[in-house]
Scaffold this motif. Structure first.
Motif, mmCIF file in Angstrom:
data_model
loop_
_atom_site.group_PDB
_atom_site.id
_atom_site.type_symbol
_atom_site.label_atom_id
_atom_site.label_comp_id
_atom_site.label_asym_id
_atom_site.label_seq_id
_atom_site.Cartn_x
_atom_site.Cartn_y
_atom_site.Cartn_z
ATOM 1 N N VAL A 175 -23.743 -15.035 -15.168
ATOM 2 C CA VAL A 175 -23.715 -14.337 -16.449
ATOM 3 C C VAL A 175 -25.129 -14.225 -17.018
ATOM 4 O O VAL A 175 -25.854 -15.217 -17.084
ATOM 5 N N SER A 176 -25.491 -13.025 -17.407
ATOM 6 C CA SER A 176 -26.811 -12.789 -17.985
ATOM 7 C C SER A 176 -26.692 -12.111 -19.341
ATOM 8 O O SER A 176 -25.625 -11.639 -19.727
ATOM 9 N N PRO A 230 -32.250 -8.469 -17.232
ATOM 10 C CA PRO A 230 -31.243 -9.530 -17.337
ATOM 11 C C PRO A 230 -31.891 -10.912 -17.390
ATOM 12 O O PRO A 230 -32.809 -11.211 -16.624
ATOM 13 N N VAL A 231 -31.417 -11.739 -18.327
ATOM 14 C CA VAL A 231 -31.880 -13.123 -18.469
ATOM 15 C C VAL A 231 -30.649 -14.020 -18.423
ATOM 16 O O VAL A 231 -29.683 -13.768 -19.152
ATOM 17 N N PRO A 232 -30.627 -15.046 -17.559
ATOM 18 C CA PRO A 232 -29.445 -15.912 -17.494
ATOM 19 C C PRO A 232 -29.075 -16.468 -18.868
ATOM 20 O O PRO A 232 -29.950 -16.923 -19.617
ATOM 21 N N LEU A 233 -27.803 -16.431 -19.196
ATOM 22 C CA LEU A 233 -27.347 -16.943 -20.488
ATOM 23 C C LEU A 233 -27.712 -18.412 -20.654
ATOM 24 O O LEU A 233 -28.004 -18.876 -21.765
ATOM 25 N N ASP A 234 -27.736 -19.148 -19.550
ATOM 26 C CA ASP A 234 -28.052 -20.578 -19.607
ATOM 27 C C ASP A 234 -29.508 -20.854 -19.970
ATOM 28 O O ASP A 234 -29.860 -22.003 -20.264
ATOM 29 N N ASP A 235 -30.358 -19.837 -19.943
ATOM 30 C CA ASP A 235 -31.769 -20.034 -20.306
ATOM 31 C C ASP A 235 -31.944 -20.309 -21.791
ATOM 32 O O ASP A 235 -33.011 -20.775 -22.210
#
Length: 267
Positions: A175-176, A230-235
């Motif tokens: 997920v991003s 896109p940037v990982p949501l976890d970041d």
């Protein structure tokens, strides 16, 4: 002439839309993959009916779930963003009571959130995260309202609670987050300018029906869209960090779009 154009556009829209609604309902109830993709095709045709030319810079990642964080200008945004990619929306609960609009929103698998009930946030967060894990693209209008088209309203951190709940559910690379900046820049090929953009925007206490009639009578519009990487949501450690990143990126991109920096792709 404007009234004639508005009438023809609306008549064509309803003639095109109403027969297709049962087909989309069938896709949704069957859990078909077309429940995601059919609205994308449909809204591209609606853009042609209304006379909206899309100028798009960037693209939504197709191989993963994406939370799309966007600014909000007009009711037209729904059609414009849906024509860019197969998406669903996080909508305020009031939308589920609007005549006809509620049916279209349900057929596009929108997630309705009651902002007045904090107890609902947890269940809605799980619903959104499940959708993202399944590969859906979900749009969040982070301002919580629409603007006059010349500015970006400060993002409401609380709205991100439905998409970035308390720690404890890592998404990994599945997920991003992608930002999306939207502006309406031209009418009949001529720049709208600072005074012209509020004609397209739907904000404040404007009546939707009368605004739609006036807007559809104006003529062909250019919509400029810029999509962030896109940037990982976890970041993002929490929703405040996510909101801060998204607002800075969207605000910067909207400024560039309004200054006339060209986009890369026209649809």
């Amino acid at each position: 002439m404007r009234s004639v154009r508005a009438f023809l556009v609306l008549a064509t829209f309803f003639a095109f839309t109403v027969p297709l609604m049962p087909l989309q309902l069938l896709f949704v109830r069957m859990g078909s993959r077309y429940a995601r993709t059919f609205p994308h095709w449909y809204h591209r045709q609606v853009c042609r009916i209304v006379g909206i030319r899309l100028n798009v810079d960037g693209e939504i990642a197709e191989s993963q779930g994406v939370l799309i964080v966007s600014n909000h200008v007009s009711w037209l945004d729904i059609t414009v963003l849906s024509a860019v990619a197969p998406v669903s929306f996080v909508a305020k609960q009031e939308v589920s009571t609007w005549p006809f609009v509620k049916w279209l929103a349900n057929l596009q698998r929108s997630v309705f959130v009651d902002r007045e009930r904090r107890s609902e946030v947890g269940s809605k967060a799980n619903e959104i995260l499940n959708r993202l894990e399944d590969g859906d693209h979900v749009v969040l209008f982070a301002e919580g309202t629409s603007s006059d088209g010349n500015t970006v309203v400060p993002f409401r951190t609380a709205l991100f609670a439905a998409a970035k709940p308390l720690e404890g559910r890592p998404m990994g690379s599945r997920v991003s987050v992608q930002t999306l900046a939207l502006s309406y820049t031209k009418l009949y090929g001529l720049p709208l300018g600072r005074r012209g953009r509020p004609q397209v925007a739907w904000y404040g206490d404007m009546d939707m029906a009368s605004h739609a009639w006036k807007l559809l009578g104006l003529g062909p519009l250019d919509a400029n869209i810029r999509i962030g990487p896109p940037v990982p949501l976890d970041d993002f450690p929490d929703r405040k960090a996510l909101a801060r990143y998204a607002e800075e990126k969207v605000r910067s991109d909207v400024v560039e779009l309004l200054r006339g920096r060209p986009t890369q792709r026209t649809a």
